[in-house]
Enzyme design. Structure first.
Site, PDB file in Angstrom:
ATOM      1  N   LYS A 116       1.309   2.983   2.893  1.00  0.00           N
ATOM      2  CA  LYS A 116      -0.589   1.372   2.571  1.00  0.00           C
ATOM      3  C   LYS A 116      -1.169   1.962   3.148  1.00  0.00           C
ATOM      4  CE  LYS A 116      -1.335  -3.129   1.181  1.00  0.00           C
ATOM      5  NZ  LYS A 116      -0.434  -4.462   1.211  1.00  0.00           N
ATOM      6  N   SER A 134      -0.243  -6.944  -2.944  1.00  0.00           N
ATOM      7  CA  SER A 134      -1.708  -5.711  -2.838  1.00  0.00           C
ATOM      8  C   SER A 134      -0.508  -4.858  -2.588  1.00  0.00           C
ATOM      9  CB  SER A 134      -2.370  -6.397  -2.187  1.00  0.00           C
ATOM     10  OG  SER A 134      -2.134  -6.464  -0.413  1.00  0.00           O
ATOM     11  N   SER A 140       2.872 -10.068  -0.968  1.00  0.00           N
ATOM     12  CA  SER A 140       2.384  -8.171  -1.757  1.00  0.00           C
ATOM     13  C   SER A 140       3.330  -7.100  -1.156  1.00  0.00           C
ATOM     14  CB  SER A 140       1.131  -8.562  -0.467  1.00  0.00           C
ATOM     15  OG  SER A 140       0.417  -8.703  -1.237  1.00  0.00           O
TER      16      SER A 140
END
Length: 485
Positions: A76, A152, A176
């Site tokens: 990420k 996210s 998330s």
């Protein structure tokens, strides 16, 4: 190869069935083919990835490899990685190249010998539930590219769902990891707050943020968490406790397990088809020897209002460092220092980030601090106490991950409150600091449904066991989106 578990990939590498360079090339070629449509990766560097793979092959040849050496991983883009562009999905950091490794990156690459495939797209500064807030454009759900992958950590979820990576890292501030895992048919685990170091993880809300694994199965997540977790003296919130093998209890039987079903998770507000899939999962657990008990988490309805005071307050403080002075974007034209600050922040941040900074600055301002921020922290304690009482009656708590399946891109963009409500079942765990995970449990109209499992503090190994046993008798997690083979 793309359908093998991490353990099976490790065996293929150890037996020389495939080399780390060949395996990395296979995934890089898939990224090249599939990413233009899905937009899961924002940075890919074939040369860097293949150099890491060559290092892994050398370790394998020398007999110094660990269980994950040579296995590719998607990172990420919230984790700093030395020499890699690290953007956090924002124009503010669009050209920022990290000068050091986050602890998670160091553990996975330098210590475990994993091979980084690149950095995945995300909602800007991890603020969002749909991955539409990225400066680099929306991520598309591989199960239906007209729909969101969740956020996210949507880029990480879409990358693994499309098998552009076998496993990925994510972060979870209010859901998330779990929400995108649920919407993309993945297994995702948010550990107990403090189990995974936040050093080098770009901060959104420091008392809530936590890194974790996103993969196909509970077993894969357990192996990645083994490498990610551990005390870090550079993170003041990292917990100094003995190392654990999170895979140790995977095969324990579930006879005698008490599953708590919160009445607040099974009332109105959840799609009927989603609830039907969750009920079918409960039936499977009963067949495995578990019993269920109705419990109550009476302050659940206060989780979203409390979260959207606390998280923006912390965000407004954390994001004050982006001023155009030291690093990141700077407005090209300005009259004086104040003008530079204002133009830089106005141009560098997206709309959702600005919204949360304004909310945070407001609730921390003189005359409002006691009415909002202090009150939200009191509610946070009530929510944590609800879980303490609930765990006196059960071993794990079960419910839906999200109230609906993946919604259409731009469907909720104009209504932030509707977007925030998509995290109704996930946020309370972050406020309490508890571990939780999402596990695939079926489909509704062809779209994945996630089952949320919640554990007591440091109950990750038990959660992984509960998820793994379910995955041994169901095949939901092994199903692939059409057209990505």
């Amino acid at each position: 190869m793309i359908e093998k578990s991490l353990k099976e990939l490790g065996q293929s590498l150890a037996s020389k069935e495939i080399s780390a360079v060949e395996l990395a090339t296979l995934y890089l070629d898939r990224i090249e083919r599939l990413n233009p449509e899905i937009n899961a990766f924002v940075t890919v560097d074939r040369q860097k990835t293949l150099a890491m793979a060559a290092e892994a092959d050398a370790r394998l040849a020398a007999g110094t490899a660990g269980p994950l050496t040579g296995i590719p991983v998607a990172q990420k883009d919230i984790f700093c990685a030395e020499g890699w562009r690290t953007t956090c999905g924002s124009k503010m950091l669009a050209d920022f190249v990290a000068p050091y490794d986050a602890t998670v990156i160091d553990k996975l690459h330098r210590q475990a010998g994993m091979v980084s495939l690149g950095k995945t797209n995300m909602d800007e500064f991890a603020m969002g539930s749909s991955n539409e807030n990225s400066y680099f454009g929306a991520v598309k759900n591989p199960w239906d590219t007209s729909r969101v992958p969740g956020g996210s950590s949507g880029g990480s979820a879409a990358a693994v769902a499309a098998r552009m990576a076998p496993i990925a890292t994510g972060t979870d501030t209010g859901g998330s990891i779990r929400q995108p895992a649920g919407l993309c048919n993945l297994t995702g685990l948010k550990p107990t707050y403090g189990v995974v170091s936040r050093y080098g993880m770009i901060a959104y809300a420091s008392s809530l943020d936590q890194g974790g694994p996103m993969g196909v199965s509970a077993e894969d997540c357990a192996l990645l968490l083994n490498a990610m977790a551990g005390f870090d003296e550079r993170d003041s919130t990292s917990l100094d406790r003995p190392r654990e093998d999170y895979a140790r209890d995977l095969d324990l039987p579930l006879a005698g397990l008490k599953i708590g079903l919160p009445k607040e998770f099974f009332g109105e507000g959840c799609d009927a088809k989603v609830m039907a899939a969750v009920q079918a999962a409960i039936d499977e657990y009963r067949k495995l020897g578990a019993t269920t008990v109705e419990i109550s988490l009476p302050n659940t309805h206060l989780a979203i209002p409390a979260y959207y005071v606390i998280a923006p307050a912390e965000a407004s403080s954390n994001l004050s460092r982006y001023d155009g002075v030291r690093y990141g974007y700077r407005a090209p034209e300005y009259g004086n220092l104040d003008d530079m600050y204002m133009k830089t922040r106005a141009q560098g941040f997206g709309e959702e980030v600005k919204r949360r900074i304004l909310i945070g600055a407001y609730v921390l301002s003189h005359g409002y601090y006691d009415a909002y921020y202090l009150q939200a922290q009191r509610i946070r304690r009530l929510i944590a106490n609800d879980f303490v009482e609930a765990f006196k009656q059960c071993d794990v708590i079960l419910g839906p991950t999200s109230p609906t399946t993946a919604f259409r891109i731009s469907e909720k963009s104009a209504d932030p409150v509707q977007m925030y409500l998509s995290d109704i079942y996930t946020i309370s765990l972050n406020l309490a600091g508890l571990p939780g995970m999402s596990v695939p449990c079926g489909f509704a109209d062809g779209l994945p449904v996630g089952l949320q499992l919640i554990g007591n503090y440091f109950g990750e190994a038990r959660l992984l066991n509960v998820a793994h046993r379910y995955q041994q008798v169901t095949g939901w997690h092994r199903q692939l989106p059409a057209g990505i083979a």
